[in-house]
Design a protein around this motif. Sequence first.
Motif, PDB file in Angstrom:
ATOM      1  N   LEU A  98      18.226  15.468  32.491  1.00 44.89           N
ATOM      2  CA  LEU A  98      19.244  16.492  33.085  1.00 44.89           C
ATOM      3  C   LEU A  98      18.669  16.889  34.670  1.00 44.89           C
ATOM      4  O   LEU A  98      19.275  16.887  35.477  1.00 44.89           O
ATOM      5  CB  LEU A  98      19.711  17.633  32.266  1.00 44.89           C
ATOM      6  CG  LEU A  98      20.418  17.359  30.943  1.00 44.89           C
ATOM      7  CD1 LEU A  98      20.715  18.640  30.237  1.00 44.89           C
ATOM      8  CD2 LEU A  98      21.422  16.549  31.427  1.00 44.89           C
ATOM      9  N   ILE A  99      17.528  17.250  34.662  1.00 40.69           N
ATOM     10  CA  ILE A  99      17.049  17.809  35.586  1.00 40.69           C
ATOM     11  C   ILE A  99      16.507  16.871  36.873  1.00 40.69           C
ATOM     12  O   ILE A  99      16.396  17.343  37.805  1.00 40.69           O
ATOM     13  CB  ILE A  99      15.596  19.002  35.394  1.00 40.69           C
ATOM     14  CG1 ILE A  99      14.619  18.029  34.639  1.00 40.69           C
ATOM     15  CG2 ILE A  99      16.120  19.953  34.219  1.00 40.69           C
ATOM     16  CD1 ILE A  99      13.380  18.617  34.441  1.00 40.69           C
ATOM     17  N   LEU A 100      16.440  15.644  36.338  1.00 42.87           N
ATOM     18  CA  LEU A 100      16.260  14.605  37.232  1.00 42.87           C
ATOM     19  C   LEU A 100      17.534  14.045  37.960  1.00 42.87           C
ATOM     20  O   LEU A 100      17.363  13.100  38.911  1.00 42.87           O
ATOM     21  CB  LEU A 100      15.301  13.515  36.637  1.00 42.87           C
ATOM     22  CG  LEU A 100      14.045  13.773  36.235  1.00 42.87           C
ATOM     23  CD1 LEU A 100      13.389  12.793  35.520  1.00 42.87           C
ATOM     24  CD2 LEU A 100      13.102  14.324  37.521  1.00 42.87           C
ATOM     25  N   MET A 101      18.798  14.385  37.393  1.00 44.47           N
ATOM     26  CA  MET A 101      19.852  13.759  37.912  1.00 44.47           C
ATOM     27  C   MET A 101      20.252  14.342  39.306  1.00 44.47           C
ATOM     28  O   MET A 101      19.916  15.446  39.587  1.00 44.47           O
ATOM     29  CB  MET A 101      21.001  14.198  37.007  1.00 44.47           C
ATOM     30  CG  MET A 101      21.095  13.570  35.740  1.00 44.47           C
ATOM     31  SD  MET A 101      22.331  13.731  34.440  1.00 44.47           S
ATOM     32  CE  MET A 101      22.175  12.707  33.210  1.00 44.47           C
ATOM     33  N   GLU A 102      20.800  13.604  40.095  1.00 46.86           N
ATOM     34  CA  GLU A 102      21.226  13.652  41.503  1.00 46.86           C
ATOM     35  C   GLU A 102      22.218  15.039  41.504  1.00 46.86           C
ATOM     36  O   GLU A 102      21.890  15.816  42.517  1.00 46.86           O
ATOM     37  CB  GLU A 102      21.936  12.458  42.101  1.00 46.86           C
ATOM     38  CG  GLU A 102      22.054  12.749  43.431  1.00 46.86           C
ATOM     39  CD  GLU A 102      22.728  11.517  44.161  1.00 46.86           C
ATOM     40  OE1 GLU A 102      23.372  11.451  45.344  1.00 46.86           O
ATOM     41  OE2 GLU A 102      22.620  10.275  43.635  1.00 46.86           O
TER      42      GLU A 102
END
Length: 315
Positions: free
Chosen positions: A82-86
């Motif tokens: 989740l935290i790596l999503m654009e």
Amino acid sequence: MVSQKISVHILTGFLGSGKTTLLNQLLTFHQGKINYVIENEFGSTSIDSDLVKKNYNQLFELNNGCICCSLDQELIEVLEQLILMENLPDQLFIEASGVADAGMIAAIFKREGVMQYFDLKAVIAMVDAESFEDRLLEIPEISRQLVAADHILINKIDQVKPAYGADLKIQVSQINPFANIYLCEFGYIDYQVFEKKEKISRFTSLSSNKDITSLGHGMKSIAVSVPEPFDKEKFYAALSVTMFLHYHQIYRIKGFVKFEDSDEPVLIQSTGNKLTFSKLNFSITESPNLVLVFIGKNIERHSLEKILNRTLLIA
């Protein structure tokens, strides 16, 4: 540290209590935001995910029944995705399985690395008014779900008599004296209550040296007066070890204490098996009673007082 954390709501409750209905209504209520959902099923085949209306941006499934222990790492991996999503989501809704330990799920969001990105807004427990008393005797997980909750919705209240609904509210408040409790139909209330910050004044007048035992389920709430300052390190170590060794008995701890390095009261609470300290600003008129409340099964006052006495600064 991210500029805007992802808000998290955990939905818990036994099978058939109305969690998916509540989730659908929350997603509708929050339309216009970027909403992600984690569905946790009991078993390898997902059913609830097909019942969730498509008012979300992405859905993740964990199909091993309980987000704790074996699924702990799997949940962490999803959070990392989740935290790596654009486009980061505004909100994350987790619908736990009917047998999940909500306290252990919430404890994951109290970890330092996770708290950098996620803000746990509330644990919401659903109760089926029709079957609550029978289920409570049969299923130990229900007690844990209730004790871990910030808000408890006694659902399907239209299916029981009004007097019985009022009695259920009293029973539930005895199990969890800290929660906001609502009677509802189809899981509907004013959902803005989940967004409001907890008013600490609710806890400033906790009565000490009083045991409250709810009939029928063996749960006990013990309030212990703690007027003397504690050695912070001893206190943290003793309660952490106690929760680890006696997690099957001690479901929750909450209250106020003072440590030797400050005259300011500190809010102590356990989430799952994790203990957290919070410093709060109090005026002279609202300074809280120094009391710790322990909730669990087969807990005894003398044992709890013995543990606390070992950690006192004056000991």
